[in-house]
Scaffold this motif. Structure first.
Motif, PDB file in Angstrom:
ATOM      1  N   GLY A   1      33.436  32.206  38.745  1.00 35.81           N
ATOM      2  CA  GLY A   1      34.092  31.247  37.860  1.00 35.81           C
ATOM      3  C   GLY A   1      35.280  30.547  38.477  1.00 35.81           C
ATOM      4  N   ARG A   2      35.794  31.096  39.584  1.00 38.28           N
ATOM      5  CA  ARG A   2      36.901  30.479  40.330  1.00 38.28           C
ATOM      6  C   ARG A   2      38.081  30.138  39.418  1.00 38.28           C
ATOM      7  N   LEU A   3      38.413  31.112  38.561  1.00 42.50           N
ATOM      8  CA  LEU A   3      39.537  31.076  37.623  1.00 42.50           C
ATOM      9  C   LEU A   3      39.341  30.132  36.441  1.00 42.50           C
ATOM     10  N   THR A   4      38.223  29.440  36.365  1.00 47.45           N
ATOM     11  CA  THR A   4      38.015  28.469  35.286  1.00 47.45           C
ATOM     12  C   THR A   4      37.351  29.086  34.061  1.00 47.45           C
ATOM     13  N   THR A   5      36.949  30.352  34.125  1.00 45.04           N
ATOM     14  CA  THR A   5      36.207  30.989  33.026  1.00 45.04           C
ATOM     15  C   THR A   5      37.051  32.032  32.291  1.00 45.04           C
ATOM     16  N   LEU A   6      38.365  31.899  32.341  1.00 47.66           N
ATOM     17  CA  LEU A   6      39.228  32.883  31.710  1.00 47.66           C
ATOM     18  C   LEU A   6      38.936  33.017  30.219  1.00 47.66           C
ATOM     19  N   ASP A   7      38.643  31.913  29.540  1.00 47.39           N
ATOM     20  CA  ASP A   7      38.339  31.988  28.107  1.00 47.39           C
ATOM     21  C   ASP A   7      37.155  32.915  27.835  1.00 47.39           C
ATOM     22  N   ASP A   8      36.196  32.952  28.750  1.00 51.22           N
ATOM     23  CA  ASP A   8      35.039  33.840  28.602  1.00 51.22           C
ATOM     24  C   ASP A   8      35.403  35.300  28.876  1.00 51.22           C
ATOM     25  N   TYR A   9      36.312  35.521  29.810  1.00 47.78           N
ATOM     26  CA  TYR A   9      36.637  36.884  30.242  1.00 47.78           C
ATOM     27  C   TYR A   9      37.817  37.512  29.510  1.00 47.78           C
ATOM     28  N   LEU A  10      38.715  36.718  28.973  1.00 48.94           N
ATOM     29  CA  LEU A  10      39.906  37.262  28.335  1.00 48.94           C
ATOM     30  C   LEU A  10      39.598  38.260  27.216  1.00 48.94           C
ATOM     31  N   PRO A  11      38.588  38.024  26.382  1.00 48.87           N
ATOM     32  CA  PRO A  11      38.272  39.021  25.351  1.00 48.87           C
ATOM     33  C   PRO A  11      37.807  40.365  25.926  1.00 48.87           C
ATOM     34  N   ARG A  12      37.322  40.383  27.151  1.00 51.57           N
ATOM     35  CA  ARG A  12      36.915  41.638  27.801  1.00 51.57           C
ATOM     36  C   ARG A  12      38.061  42.262  28.587  1.00 51.57           C
ATOM     37  N   ILE A  13      38.915  41.426  29.147  1.00 50.67           N
ATOM     38  CA  ILE A  13      40.017  41.906  29.985  1.00 50.67           C
ATOM     39  C   ILE A  13      41.140  42.515  29.146  1.00 50.67           C
ATOM     40  N   THR A  14      41.562  41.801  28.124  1.00 46.39           N
ATOM     41  CA  THR A  14      42.731  42.196  27.347  1.00 46.39           C
ATOM     42  C   THR A  14      42.630  43.600  26.745  1.00 46.39           C
ATOM     43  N   PRO A  15      41.536  43.955  26.072  1.00 44.70           N
ATOM     44  CA  PRO A  15      41.485  45.295  25.464  1.00 44.70           C
ATOM     45  C   PRO A  15      41.545  46.435  26.482  1.00 44.70           C
ATOM     46  N   VAL A  16      40.937  46.249  27.638  1.00 44.32           N
ATOM     47  CA  VAL A  16      40.934  47.349  28.607  1.00 44.32           C
ATOM     48  C   VAL A  16      42.292  47.494  29.289  1.00 44.32           C
ATOM     49  N   LEU A  17      42.946  46.379  29.574  1.00 41.07           N
ATOM     50  CA  LEU A  17      44.285  46.475  30.148  1.00 41.07           C
ATOM     51  C   LEU A  17      45.242  47.096  29.128  1.00 41.07           C
ATOM     52  N   ASP A  18      45.095  46.714  27.864  1.00 49.75           N
ATOM     53  CA  ASP A  18      45.917  47.311  26.809  1.00 49.75           C
ATOM     54  C   ASP A  18      45.629  48.804  26.677  1.00 49.75           C
ATOM     55  N   ALA A  19      44.390  49.215  26.882  1.00 49.75           N
ATOM     56  CA  ALA A  19      44.031  50.636  26.762  1.00 49.75           C
ATOM     57  C   ALA A  19      44.742  51.490  27.809  1.00 49.75           C
ATOM     58  N   LEU A  20      45.007  50.923  28.971  1.00 50.74           N
ATOM     59  CA  LEU A  20      45.737  51.677  29.992  1.00 50.74           C
ATOM     60  C   LEU A  20      47.212  51.831  29.617  1.00 50.74           C
ATOM     61  N   ASN A  21      47.695  50.910  28.780  1.00 51.04           N
ATOM     62  CA  ASN A  21      49.041  50.980  28.237  1.00 51.04           C
ATOM     63  C   ASN A  21      50.069  51.209  29.347  1.00 51.04           C
ATOM     64  N   ASP A  22      50.856  52.281  29.259  1.00 51.96           N
ATOM     65  CA  ASP A  22      51.918  52.540  30.232  1.00 51.96           C
ATOM     66  C   ASP A  22      51.391  52.997  31.587  1.00 51.96           C
ATOM     67  N   ARG A  23      50.086  53.179  31.724  1.00 52.42           N
ATOM     68  CA  ARG A  23      49.483  53.550  33.013  1.00 52.42           C
ATOM     69  C   ARG A  23      49.007  52.316  33.785  1.00 52.42           C
TER      70      ARG A  23
END
Length: 160
Positions: A93-115
């Motif tokens: 996607g060469r950084l142009t597909t963030l709208d497609d990936y953000l719903p998958r990225i955000t929850p997992v990064l949040d799940a790591l929380n302070d880690r």
């Protein structure tokens, strides 16, 4: 530029030492003692080796949310896991597909929380400098995540 602003507001640098991954076949009996079971290599790594690690596997196949939740539970206080962006976002996607990936990225990064350490965005060497593209990407990413961008194109094209 948004990334220059973010860099200039940093008040204290922190150095961590780790590796890209925590389990390799060649590490059995060397880095991880022969008796360390495959399922507890991450815990061994975190307790005995370094205070950070890069999750490189997500570049190839994005893990499930339950994996990130499990890593959060298994990692000790103070440990940080850097998560490498999927190649679908960076190389396909060469950084142009963030709208497609953000719903998958955000929850997992949040799940790591302070880690959570950094969200590592490794750009393909064929992606030439594009300040507007990078600015749009960094602006669209939630500000609660620390982002590292790995530029891999010809460094003679960088103008600081």
């Amino acid at each position: 530029d948004v990334y220059k602003r973010q860099m200039s507001t940093a008040t204290r640098a922190q150095l961590r030492l780790g590796t890209s991954g925590w389990t390799y076949a060649s590490w059995k009996g060397t880095v991880h003692p022969a008796g360390v079971a495959d399922r507890v290599r991450l815990e061994h790594y975190a307790a005995n080796l370094f205070d950070t690690v890069e999750l490189n596997a997500g570049y190839y196949r994005w893990p499930a949310l339950t994996s990130f939740e499990g890593w959060h539970r298994r990692l000790p206080d103070g440990f940080r896991m850097t998560v490498k962006a999927t190649k679908g976002l960076t190389h396909v996607g060469r950084l142009t597909t963030l709208d497609d990936y953000l719903p998958r990225i955000t929850p997992v990064l949040d799940a790591l929380n302070d880690r959570l350490g950094l969200f590592l965005v490794q750009l393909p060497p064929t992606l030439q400098r594009d300040d507007a593209l990078l600015d749009a990407f960094l602006t669209a990413m939630p500000s609660r995540f620390d982002i590292a961008v790995e530029f891999r194109h010809d460094l003679s094209l960088i103008h600081i």
